[in-house]
Design a protein around this motif. Structure first.
Motif, PDB file in Angstrom:
ATOM      1  N   LEU A  19       0.832  -1.204   0.000  1.00 48.82           N
ATOM      2  CA  LEU A  19       0.000   0.000   0.000  1.00 48.82           C
ATOM      3  C   LEU A  19       0.871   1.261   0.000  1.00 48.82           C
ATOM      4  O   LEU A  19       0.618   2.206  -0.757  1.00 48.82           O
ATOM      5  CB  LEU A  19      -0.931  -0.002   1.210  1.00 48.82           C
ATOM      6  CG  LEU A  19      -1.891   1.173   1.325  1.00 48.82           C
ATOM      7  CD1 LEU A  19      -2.865   1.180   0.162  1.00 48.82           C
ATOM      8  CD2 LEU A  19      -2.635   1.097   2.643  1.00 48.82           C
ATOM      9  N   GLY A  20       1.905   1.266   0.831  1.00 42.50           N
ATOM     10  CA  GLY A  20       2.811   2.418   0.882  1.00 42.50           C
ATOM     11  C   GLY A  20       3.537   2.640  -0.436  1.00 42.50           C
ATOM     12  O   GLY A  20       3.688   3.783  -0.890  1.00 42.50           O
ATOM     13  N   LEU A  21       3.965   1.555  -1.059  1.00 40.11           N
ATOM     14  CA  LEU A  21       4.672   1.678  -2.337  1.00 40.11           C
ATOM     15  C   LEU A  21       3.738   2.154  -3.446  1.00 40.11           C
ATOM     16  O   LEU A  21       4.147   2.917  -4.316  1.00 40.11           O
ATOM     17  CB  LEU A  21       5.309   0.345  -2.728  1.00 40.11           C
ATOM     18  CG  LEU A  21       6.562  -0.028  -1.940  1.00 40.11           C
ATOM     19  CD1 LEU A  21       6.975  -1.457  -2.259  1.00 40.11           C
ATOM     20  CD2 LEU A  21       7.695   0.929  -2.239  1.00 40.11           C
ATOM     21  N   ARG A  22       2.489   1.710  -3.415  1.00 42.18           N
ATOM     22  CA  ARG A  22       1.540   2.177  -4.432  1.00 42.18           C
ATOM     23  C   ARG A  22       1.239   3.658  -4.275  1.00 42.18           C
ATOM     24  O   ARG A  22       1.083   4.380  -5.270  1.00 42.18           O
ATOM     25  CB  ARG A  22       0.263   1.362  -4.376  1.00 42.18           C
ATOM     26  CG  ARG A  22       0.470  -0.017  -4.953  1.00 42.18           C
ATOM     27  CD  ARG A  22      -0.824  -0.662  -5.277  1.00 42.18           C
ATOM     28  NE  ARG A  22      -0.575  -1.889  -6.019  1.00 42.18           N
ATOM     29  CZ  ARG A  22      -1.431  -2.880  -6.072  1.00 42.18           C
ATOM     30  NH1 ARG A  22      -2.580  -2.793  -5.448  1.00 42.18           N
ATOM     31  NH2 ARG A  22      -1.156  -3.950  -6.759  1.00 42.18           N
ATOM     32  N   LYS A  23       1.182   4.135  -3.033  1.00 41.00           N
ATOM     33  CA  LYS A  23       0.990   5.568  -2.805  1.00 41.00           C
ATOM     34  C   LYS A  23       2.194   6.355  -3.320  1.00 41.00           C
ATOM     35  O   LYS A  23       2.049   7.405  -3.949  1.00 41.00           O
ATOM     36  CB  LYS A  23       0.770   5.852  -1.321  1.00 41.00           C
ATOM     37  CG  LYS A  23      -0.590   5.442  -0.833  1.00 41.00           C
ATOM     38  CD  LYS A  23      -0.764   5.757   0.633  1.00 41.00           C
ATOM     39  CE  LYS A  23      -2.140   5.328   1.111  1.00 41.00           C
ATOM     40  NZ  LYS A  23      -2.348   5.608   2.541  1.00 41.00           N
ATOM     41  N   GLU A  24       3.380   5.816  -3.050  1.00 43.68           N
ATOM     42  CA  GLU A  24       4.595   6.475  -3.530  1.00 43.68           C
ATOM     43  C   GLU A  24       4.633   6.477  -5.058  1.00 43.68           C
ATOM     44  O   GLU A  24       4.996   7.486  -5.680  1.00 43.68           O
ATOM     45  CB  GLU A  24       5.832   5.768  -2.981  1.00 43.68           C
ATOM     46  CG  GLU A  24       7.124   6.440  -3.383  1.00 43.68           C
ATOM     47  CD  GLU A  24       8.357   5.777  -2.804  1.00 43.68           C
ATOM     48  OE1 GLU A  24       9.457   6.223  -3.159  1.00 43.68           O
ATOM     49  OE2 GLU A  24       8.225   4.832  -2.011  1.00 43.68           O
ATOM     50  N   GLN A  25       4.220   5.379  -5.669  1.00 39.03           N
ATOM     51  CA  GLN A  25       4.187   5.299  -7.126  1.00 39.03           C
ATOM     52  C   GLN A  25       3.227   6.337  -7.697  1.00 39.03           C
ATOM     53  O   GLN A  25       3.532   6.999  -8.692  1.00 39.03           O
ATOM     54  CB  GLN A  25       3.770   3.899  -7.560  1.00 39.03           C
ATOM     55  CG  GLN A  25       3.803   3.692  -9.050  1.00 39.03           C
ATOM     56  CD  GLN A  25       3.303   2.319  -9.451  1.00 39.03           C
ATOM     57  OE1 GLN A  25       2.382   1.792  -8.824  1.00 39.03           O
ATOM     58  NE2 GLN A  25       3.897   1.747 -10.469  1.00 39.03           N
ATOM     59  N   PHE A  26       2.089   6.491  -7.061  1.00 36.15           N
ATOM     60  CA  PHE A  26       1.119   7.491  -7.509  1.00 36.15           C
ATOM     61  C   PHE A  26       1.720   8.891  -7.422  1.00 36.15           C
ATOM     62  O   PHE A  26       1.607   9.684  -8.360  1.00 36.15           O
ATOM     63  CB  PHE A  26      -0.153   7.411  -6.658  1.00 36.15           C
ATOM     64  CG  PHE A  26      -1.153   8.474  -6.989  1.00 36.15           C
ATOM     65  CD1 PHE A  26      -1.949   8.371  -8.113  1.00 36.15           C
ATOM     66  CD2 PHE A  26      -1.286   9.593  -6.188  1.00 36.15           C
ATOM     67  CE1 PHE A  26      -2.866   9.354  -8.421  1.00 36.15           C
ATOM     68  CE2 PHE A  26      -2.203  10.585  -6.484  1.00 36.15           C
ATOM     69  CZ  PHE A  26      -2.993  10.465  -7.608  1.00 36.15           C
ATOM     70  N   ASN A  27       2.363   9.198  -6.298  1.00 34.13           N
ATOM     71  CA  ASN A  27       2.981  10.514  -6.131  1.00 34.13           C
ATOM     72  C   ASN A  27       4.070  10.753  -7.170  1.00 34.13           C
ATOM     73  O   ASN A  27       4.196  11.865  -7.703  1.00 34.13           O
ATOM     74  CB  ASN A  27       3.539  10.672  -4.715  1.00 34.13           C
ATOM     75  CG  ASN A  27       2.455  10.787  -3.685  1.00 34.13           C
ATOM     76  OD1 ASN A  27       1.348  11.247  -3.977  1.00 34.13           O
ATOM     77  ND2 ASN A  27       2.732  10.350  -2.470  1.00 34.13           N
ATOM     78  N   LEU A  28       4.861   9.726  -7.452  1.00 36.77           N
ATOM     79  CA  LEU A  28       5.903   9.859  -8.467  1.00 36.77           C
ATOM     80  C   LEU A  28       5.295  10.103  -9.852  1.00 36.77           C
ATOM     81  O   LEU A  28       5.816  10.899 -10.633  1.00 36.77           O
ATOM     82  CB  LEU A  28       6.786   8.615  -8.494  1.00 36.77           C
ATOM     83  CG  LEU A  28       7.716   8.431  -7.291  1.00 36.77           C
ATOM     84  CD1 LEU A  28       8.353   7.049  -7.332  1.00 36.77           C
ATOM     85  CD2 LEU A  28       8.767   9.512  -7.232  1.00 36.77           C
ATOM     86  N   ARG A  29       4.177   9.424 -10.152  1.00 31.47           N
ATOM     87  CA  ARG A  29       3.507   9.647 -11.435  1.00 31.47           C
ATOM     88  C   ARG A  29       3.003  11.077 -11.546  1.00 31.47           C
ATOM     89  O   ARG A  29       3.102  11.701 -12.604  1.00 31.47           O
ATOM     90  CB  ARG A  29       2.330   8.681 -11.583  1.00 31.47           C
ATOM     91  CG  ARG A  29       2.669   7.445 -12.341  1.00 31.47           C
ATOM     92  CD  ARG A  29       1.441   6.735 -12.886  1.00 31.47           C
ATOM     93  NE  ARG A  29       0.304   6.710 -12.003  1.00 31.47           N
ATOM     94  CZ  ARG A  29      -0.079   5.669 -11.262  1.00 31.47           C
ATOM     95  NH1 ARG A  29       0.625   4.567 -11.285  1.00 31.47           N
ATOM     96  NH2 ARG A  29      -1.144   5.732 -10.506  1.00 31.47           N
ATOM     97  N   MET A  30       2.464  11.598 -10.463  1.00 33.45           N
ATOM     98  CA  MET A  30       1.966  12.978 -10.475  1.00 33.45           C
ATOM     99  C   MET A  30       3.126  13.963 -10.653  1.00 33.45           C
ATOM    100  O   MET A  30       3.006  14.944 -11.396  1.00 33.45           O
ATOM    101  CB  MET A  30       1.208  13.302  -9.186  1.00 33.45           C
ATOM    102  CG  MET A  30      -0.098  12.583  -9.020  1.00 33.45           C
ATOM    103  SD  MET A  30      -1.261  12.996 -10.310  1.00 33.45           S
ATOM    104  CE  MET A  30      -1.398  11.442 -11.155  1.00 33.45           C
ATOM    105  N   GLN A  31       4.237  13.708  -9.991  1.00 30.56           N
ATOM    106  CA  GLN A  31       5.406  14.575 -10.134  1.00 30.56           C
ATOM    107  C   GLN A  31       5.942  14.514 -11.554  1.00 30.56           C
ATOM    108  O   GLN A  31       6.344  15.527 -12.123  1.00 30.56           O
ATOM    109  CB  GLN A  31       6.500  14.164  -9.155  1.00 30.56           C
ATOM    110  CG  GLN A  31       6.192  14.489  -7.713  1.00 30.56           C
ATOM    111  CD  GLN A  31       7.247  13.973  -6.772  1.00 30.56           C
ATOM    112  OE1 GLN A  31       8.307  13.505  -7.195  1.00 30.56           O
ATOM    113  NE2 GLN A  31       6.968  14.043  -5.476  1.00 30.56           N
TER     114      GLN A  31
END
Length: 69
Positions: A19-31
């Motif tokens: 779950l934490g990694l998927r949130k980080e992946q989402f944030n990286l995609r937005m950046q």
């Protein structure tokens, strides 16, 4: 993160990590979409970590299924 380290964790811990990694992946995609991604190599590392966790979860589910038969 190594697969051997992941195999020592429980399924619940792995789900939390995923779950934490998927949130980080989402944030990286937005950046990346906004052009503000500071470390592009981090995106690939996160993807591989997600794949490792999913693989270990599948292995654990398979071993539990054969143990109950």
């Amino acid at each position: 993160m190594k697969a051997a380290e992941l195999r020592t964790k429980t399924a619940h811990d792995l789900q939390q990590e995923l779950l934490g990694l998927r949130k980080e992946q989402f944030n990286l995609r937005m950046q990346r979409g906004a052009g503000q991604l500071a470390n592009p190599s981090r995106f690939k590392v996160v993807q591989k970590d997600i794949a490792r966790i999913k693989t270990v979860l599948k292995e654990q589910a398979g071993s539990e299924a054969t143990a109950t038969e």
